[in-house]
Design an enzyme around this catalytic site. Structure first.
Site, PDB file in Angstrom:
ATOM      1  N   LYS A 178     -21.702  36.989 -41.718  1.00 27.05           N
ATOM      2  CA  LYS A 178     -22.290  36.835 -43.036  1.00 27.05           C
ATOM      3  C   LYS A 178     -21.898  38.022 -43.937  1.00 27.05           C
ATOM      4  O   LYS A 178     -21.467  37.837 -45.066  1.00 27.05           O
ATOM      5  CB  LYS A 178     -23.809  36.762 -42.846  1.00 27.05           C
ATOM      6  CG  LYS A 178     -24.600  36.718 -44.112  1.00 27.05           C
ATOM      7  CD  LYS A 178     -24.999  35.321 -44.465  1.00 27.05           C
ATOM      8  CE  LYS A 178     -25.780  35.402 -45.787  1.00 27.05           C
ATOM      9  NZ  LYS A 178     -25.932  34.171 -46.449  1.00 27.05           N
ATOM     10  N   LYS A 217     -14.611  39.286 -36.509  1.00 27.29           N
ATOM     11  CA  LYS A 217     -15.545  38.272 -36.037  1.00 27.29           C
ATOM     12  C   LYS A 217     -16.230  37.638 -37.249  1.00 27.29           C
ATOM     13  O   LYS A 217     -16.567  38.334 -38.213  1.00 27.29           O
ATOM     14  CB  LYS A 217     -16.578  38.985 -35.149  1.00 27.29           C
ATOM     15  CG  LYS A 217     -17.618  38.065 -34.548  1.00 27.29           C
ATOM     16  CD  LYS A 217     -18.648  38.860 -33.755  1.00 27.29           C
ATOM     17  CE  LYS A 217     -19.980  38.139 -33.807  1.00 27.29           C
ATOM     18  NZ  LYS A 217     -21.051  38.816 -33.121  1.00 27.29           N
ATOM     19  N   LYS A 248     -22.245  50.722 -35.600  1.00 27.87           N
ATOM     20  CA  LYS A 248     -23.269  50.694 -36.646  1.00 27.87           C
ATOM     21  C   LYS A 248     -23.592  52.099 -37.146  1.00 27.87           C
ATOM     22  O   LYS A 248     -23.975  52.277 -38.298  1.00 27.87           O
ATOM     23  CB  LYS A 248     -24.520  49.975 -36.158  1.00 27.87           C
ATOM     24  CG  LYS A 248     -24.312  48.471 -36.069  1.00 27.87           C
ATOM     25  CD  LYS A 248     -25.605  47.699 -35.956  1.00 27.87           C
ATOM     26  CE  LYS A 248     -25.334  46.198 -35.879  1.00 27.87           C
ATOM     27  NZ  LYS A 248     -26.531  45.434 -35.519  1.00 27.87           N
TER      28      LYS A 248
END
Ligand code: TRP
Length: 327
Positions: free
Chosen positions: A196, A193, A113
């Site tokens: 959204k 993976k 991240k």
């Protein structure tokens, strides 16, 4: 004998997809009868990366609705929103004082991240795993059903519990990670993976026509270019989804057909599409029904928070006492 306590959570990042369903929620449902289950919508975690404040309440509502539609029966467990129990952040602070920064800097999700949000690597992002540890430990949960990608966070949770117990006396059980049958659900791109943000997902409320649109262009074994080429089902993502949705007979049929070029990828996808619809149709119907019953969902969340607050406040009192913070 008292039922073992289970805790898990999902971030409110919009409509749930079948990756969430297979990787976590379906597993939760299977635990409802024999465990004391607490399921959380982790909004404090969701704000550690840039997000849209005006959308947050809708997303939280959608997550709650999604859980219940998928079979997480609020009569059998507690469902609540993390920020309704602010004791989670209080415990995070106490736990922050026992965990070395170096442990947090080497977490893979933090590294990923930090790459992704280069100009926004906040303290919140670094501290994310300690907040997660607090979520679990504040309820003294023994079992945490999650996807494989959360293993490292659970490892850290056990480190935190151990360190706290060593310093201040036995307080927290070290929770066990429970990974379901679908450890990692890959998206329709056949690589990452399902998520959204990557737009490689099928939502839990996808209409059959929409699902077919998405599946028909989904990636399969890339070496199978023509209908008459044989394929390798072991590396095909569509085959993996078959394993999770189709009955034995369908699975044998598509695996055999793929190896012998007896059926095409589109045929295989059609069978999958029907199998997913078969399982998801009742969920979609329940979702549509519940959607208009806003008050019911809000009541579930209120009652969940009330019970969780009580447990959390007890743990906080115990922790403060052990740390010498109680007068
Ligand atoms: N980090 C988890 C995820 O992204 C969500 C989460 C937050 C969680 N707190 C938790 C999961 C506690 C299990 C237990 O999926």
């Amino acid at each position: 004998m008292a039922k073992k306590r289970v805790f898990s959570g999902i971030q409110p990042t919009g409509i749930l997809h079948i990756g969430n369903y297979l990787g976590a929620i379906k597993n939760w449902v299977s635990l409802l009868d024999d465990h004391d289950c607490i399921f959380c919508i982790v909004d404090y975690h969701a704000i550690t990366v840039p997000y849209e404040p005006a959308e947050m309440q809708n997303r939280i509502f959608d997550a709650a609705l999604g859980y219940i539609a998928c079979g997480v029966d609020p009569e059998k467990c507690s469902i609540f929103v993390q920020s309704d129990v602010p004791e989670h952040t209080e415990l995070t602070w106490y736990l922050n004082t026992v965990i070395p920064v170096a442990y947090l800097e080497r977490m893979t999700q933090f590294k990923d991240k930090s790459e992704q949000f280069r100009d926004n690597v906040t303290m919140g992002l670094l501290d994310y795993p300690v907040l997660q540890a607090a979520d679990i430990l504040i309820y003294k949960a023994e079992i945490v059903p999650v996807g494989e990608d959360q293993s490292q966070h659970l490892e850290l949770t056990r480190d935190v519990a151990r360190k706290f117990n060593n310093l201040y006396g036995e307080t927290f059980p070290e929770p066990r990670t429970l990974i379901g049958k679908a450890a990692r659900v890959v998206g329709l791109d056949g690589q990452a993976k399902m998520s959204k943000t990557l737009n490689n997902y099928i939502s839990i409320t996808e209409l059959p026509e929409e699902m077919w649109k998405k599946l028909s262009v989904a990636v399969t074994d890339p070496s199978r270019k023509r209908r008459k080429d044989t394929g390798n089902p072991d590396i095909c993502n569509i085959r993996m989804l078959h394993a999770l949705f189709s009955i034995e007979k369908e699975q044998m049929y598509v695996v055999e057909g793929c190896r012998s070029a007896g059926i095409g990828c589109l045929d295989c996808k059609k069978i999958l599409s029907d199998a997913i619809s078969r399982e998801m149709a009742p969920i979609r119907e329940r979702y549509e029904q519940l959607k208009s019953d806003r008050d019911k969902i809000l009541t579930v969340l209120e009652e969940g928070a009330k019970r969780c607050r009580e447990i959390a406040q007890n743990t906080i009192r115990e922790v403060k006492k052990k740390m010498g913070l109680l007068r």
